[in-house]
Design a protein around this motif. Structure first.
Motif, PDB file in Angstrom:
ATOM      1  N   LEU A 162       0.805  -1.216   0.000  1.00  0.00           N
ATOM      2  CA  LEU A 162       0.000   0.000   0.000  1.00  0.00           C
ATOM      3  C   LEU A 162       0.840   1.268   0.000  1.00  0.00           C
ATOM      4  O   LEU A 162       0.318   2.356  -0.251  1.00  0.00           O
ATOM      5  CB  LEU A 162      -0.950  -0.006   1.204  1.00  0.00           C
ATOM      6  CG  LEU A 162      -2.062  -1.060   1.141  1.00  0.00           C
ATOM      7  CD1 LEU A 162      -2.803  -1.139   2.461  1.00  0.00           C
ATOM      8  CD2 LEU A 162      -3.030  -0.753  -0.002  1.00  0.00           C
ATOM      9  N   ARG A 163       2.147   1.132   0.253  1.00  0.00           N
ATOM     10  CA  ARG A 163       3.021   2.310   0.210  1.00  0.00           C
ATOM     11  C   ARG A 163       3.504   2.604  -1.206  1.00  0.00           C
ATOM     12  O   ARG A 163       4.033   3.694  -1.467  1.00  0.00           O
ATOM     13  CB  ARG A 163       4.226   2.086   1.121  1.00  0.00           C
ATOM     14  CG  ARG A 163       3.867   1.862   2.593  1.00  0.00           C
ATOM     15  CD  ARG A 163       5.059   1.302   3.349  1.00  0.00           C
ATOM     16  NE  ARG A 163       5.460   0.006   2.790  1.00  0.00           N
ATOM     17  CZ  ARG A 163       6.482  -0.709   3.249  1.00  0.00           C
ATOM     18  NH1 ARG A 163       7.195  -0.262   4.259  1.00  0.00           N
ATOM     19  NH2 ARG A 163       6.787  -1.876   2.678  1.00  0.00           N
ATOM     20  N   GLU A 165       3.484   3.551  -5.102  1.00  0.00           N
ATOM     21  CA  GLU A 165       2.685   4.479  -5.909  1.00  0.00           C
ATOM     22  C   GLU A 165       1.712   3.739  -6.826  1.00  0.00           C
ATOM     23  O   GLU A 165       0.590   4.195  -7.064  1.00  0.00           O
ATOM     24  CB  GLU A 165       3.613   5.366  -6.732  1.00  0.00           C
ATOM     25  CG  GLU A 165       2.888   6.393  -7.602  1.00  0.00           C
ATOM     26  CD  GLU A 165       3.846   7.239  -8.410  1.00  0.00           C
ATOM     27  OE1 GLU A 165       3.358   7.991  -9.286  1.00  0.00           O
ATOM     28  OE2 GLU A 165       5.060   7.154  -8.182  1.00  0.00           O
ATOM     29  N   ARG A 168      -1.363   2.857  -4.942  1.00  0.00           N
ATOM     30  CA  ARG A 168      -2.218   4.036  -4.749  1.00  0.00           C
ATOM     31  C   ARG A 168      -2.972   4.371  -6.035  1.00  0.00           C
ATOM     32  O   ARG A 168      -4.133   4.798  -6.000  1.00  0.00           O
ATOM     33  CB  ARG A 168      -1.376   5.213  -4.282  1.00  0.00           C
ATOM     34  CG  ARG A 168      -0.769   5.005  -2.886  1.00  0.00           C
ATOM     35  CD  ARG A 168      -0.238   6.310  -2.309  1.00  0.00           C
ATOM     36  NE  ARG A 168       0.889   6.820  -3.075  1.00  0.00           N
ATOM     37  CZ  ARG A 168       2.154   6.509  -2.831  1.00  0.00           C
ATOM     38  NH1 ARG A 168       2.454   5.668  -1.840  1.00  0.00           N
ATOM     39  NH2 ARG A 168       3.132   7.033  -3.549  1.00  0.00           N
ATOM     40  N   ASP A 172      -7.062   4.554  -6.611  1.00  0.00           N
ATOM     41  CA  ASP A 172      -7.729   5.669  -7.299  1.00  0.00           C
ATOM     42  C   ASP A 172      -8.594   5.166  -8.444  1.00  0.00           C
ATOM     43  O   ASP A 172      -9.695   5.687  -8.688  1.00  0.00           O
ATOM     44  CB  ASP A 172      -6.690   6.662  -7.830  1.00  0.00           C
ATOM     45  CG  ASP A 172      -5.977   7.437  -6.723  1.00  0.00           C
ATOM     46  OD1 ASP A 172      -6.503   7.474  -5.591  1.00  0.00           O
ATOM     47  OD2 ASP A 172      -4.895   7.996  -7.000  1.00  0.00           O
TER      48      ASP A 172
END
Length: 338
Positions: A162-163, A165, A168, A172
């Motif tokens: 989850l860290r 990019e 992420r 989104d």
């Protein structure tokens, strides 16, 4: 009614059998269950291309290529869409992948998780099913070297971190898909082979996807079926998101591990409406790797598979029990973890 299978491998011996058998053959007596569903999703763990297309990927042990007739088998099972983000999609290189994408387009079967460009590989596929607009997103943490890049066809690669990019970006995407669809399904080909339980970092990752807007999570890759968690996502009152950590296999020619019993699997059947997944039934199936055919499991095979699955689900706080020859899970808000 949505039917979802684990890995479907129609190459190697399965492909040879398909050349001389009717396309319905590989589905055995589960064909009627697939055809009864309003939508069918499968993870296609092979490339579909002509014999002369592509060369085996170097320094890879197993290479799975199915003949174009495999698409007739998909059509026979009324497959609505396939997921392609896995560790066999590029077994014969970019040319074979591109040929498969073209064949699927000609057949009218949408594919998620791989593409000619990064944008195509990570796009949300929209499925229209009995008035519901369903978004399908597919990614993998296998084969990072196969990540689709500019000028290089490939898969939608996302590390389970989850860290990162890329994770992420995936969250989104799910959130954006949520805004434009009635339901969102995320499928991931992740983790190691023959693992009876998900890795510790899998649960936070899948729950984050549910918090972002996923209504159903489907995992594959382990070759054995893992438990199903019913998760109540943060900020989404009344929603219960089934997290199917791994659906195992469905059709293949693999050797059977006597302890893990990768020949015992399930067909996942979900009842859906605008509010999400309302009911889940797991039909036990038995894979005959010698004949490259799947059948409904019966007798001791069915009983032992269901008992194992009940134990794995209960470990995740998910109640369920035998019903109508299968295993029914209680999808209710009160039964879900938060």
């Amino acid at each position: 009614k949505l039917a979802v299978t684990g890995d479907v491998m129609l190459g190697r011996n399965s492909g040879e059998i398909l050349r001389r058998r009717p396309p319905e053959y590989v589905w055995g007596d589960t064909l009627s269950l697939l055809r009864e569903a309003d939508a069918v999703l499968m993870n296609l763990e092979c490339v579909v291309a002509r014999d002369e297309t592509g060369e085996p990927w170097p320094r890879k042990i197993f290479h799975f290529k199915a003949p174009p007739k495999a698409l007739e088998a998909l059509r026979a099972a009324h497959v609505t869409a396939v997921t392609l983000a896995n560790n066999h999609t590029l077994d014969y290189g970019a040319a074979a992948l591109e040929e498969m994408l073209g064949l699927l387009e000609e057949t009218g079967i949408p594919a998620a998780g791989a593409g000619r460009t990064p944008e195509e590989a990570r796009r949300t596929v929209t499925l229209q099913v009995r008035g519901l607009q369903i978004g399908l997103i597919n990614c993998t943490d296998n084969e990072p070297g196969w990540e689709a890049r500019a000028g290089s066809p490939g898969v939608y690669y996302v590390p389970v971190d989850l860290r990162d990019e890329r994770a992420r970006t995936l969250l989104d995407m799910v959130q954006a898909a949520r805004a434009g669809h009635d339901l969102v399904i995320v499928a991931a080909h992740w983790g190691p082979n023959m693992a009876a339980e998900p890795l510790p970092h899998h649960a936070p990752f899948a729950r984050a996807l549910a918090d972002a807007g996923a209504d159903l999570f489907i995992g594959t890759s382990a070759h054995v079926v893992q438990g199903i968690e019913l998760y109540r996502p943060a900020g989404r009152p009344g929603r219960v998101v089934p997290i199917c950590y791994d659906l195992g296999d469905y059709v293949d020619d693999y050797a059977v591990d006597p302890d893990r019993r990768n020949d015992r699997s399930f067909l996942l059947v979900c009842d859906l409406d605008q509010t999400g997944v309302r009911r889940i039934k797991l039909q036990p199936v038995l894979i005959d790797g010698w004949r490259c055919q799947v059948h409904r499991a019966r007798g001791a095979d069915a009983a032992e598979a269901m008992a194992t699955m009940v134990a794995r689900c209960q470990k995740m706080g998910t109640p369920g029990g035998p019903q109508g020859g299968g295993l029914a899970l209680d999808v209710e808000p009160s039964a879900a973890r938060q």
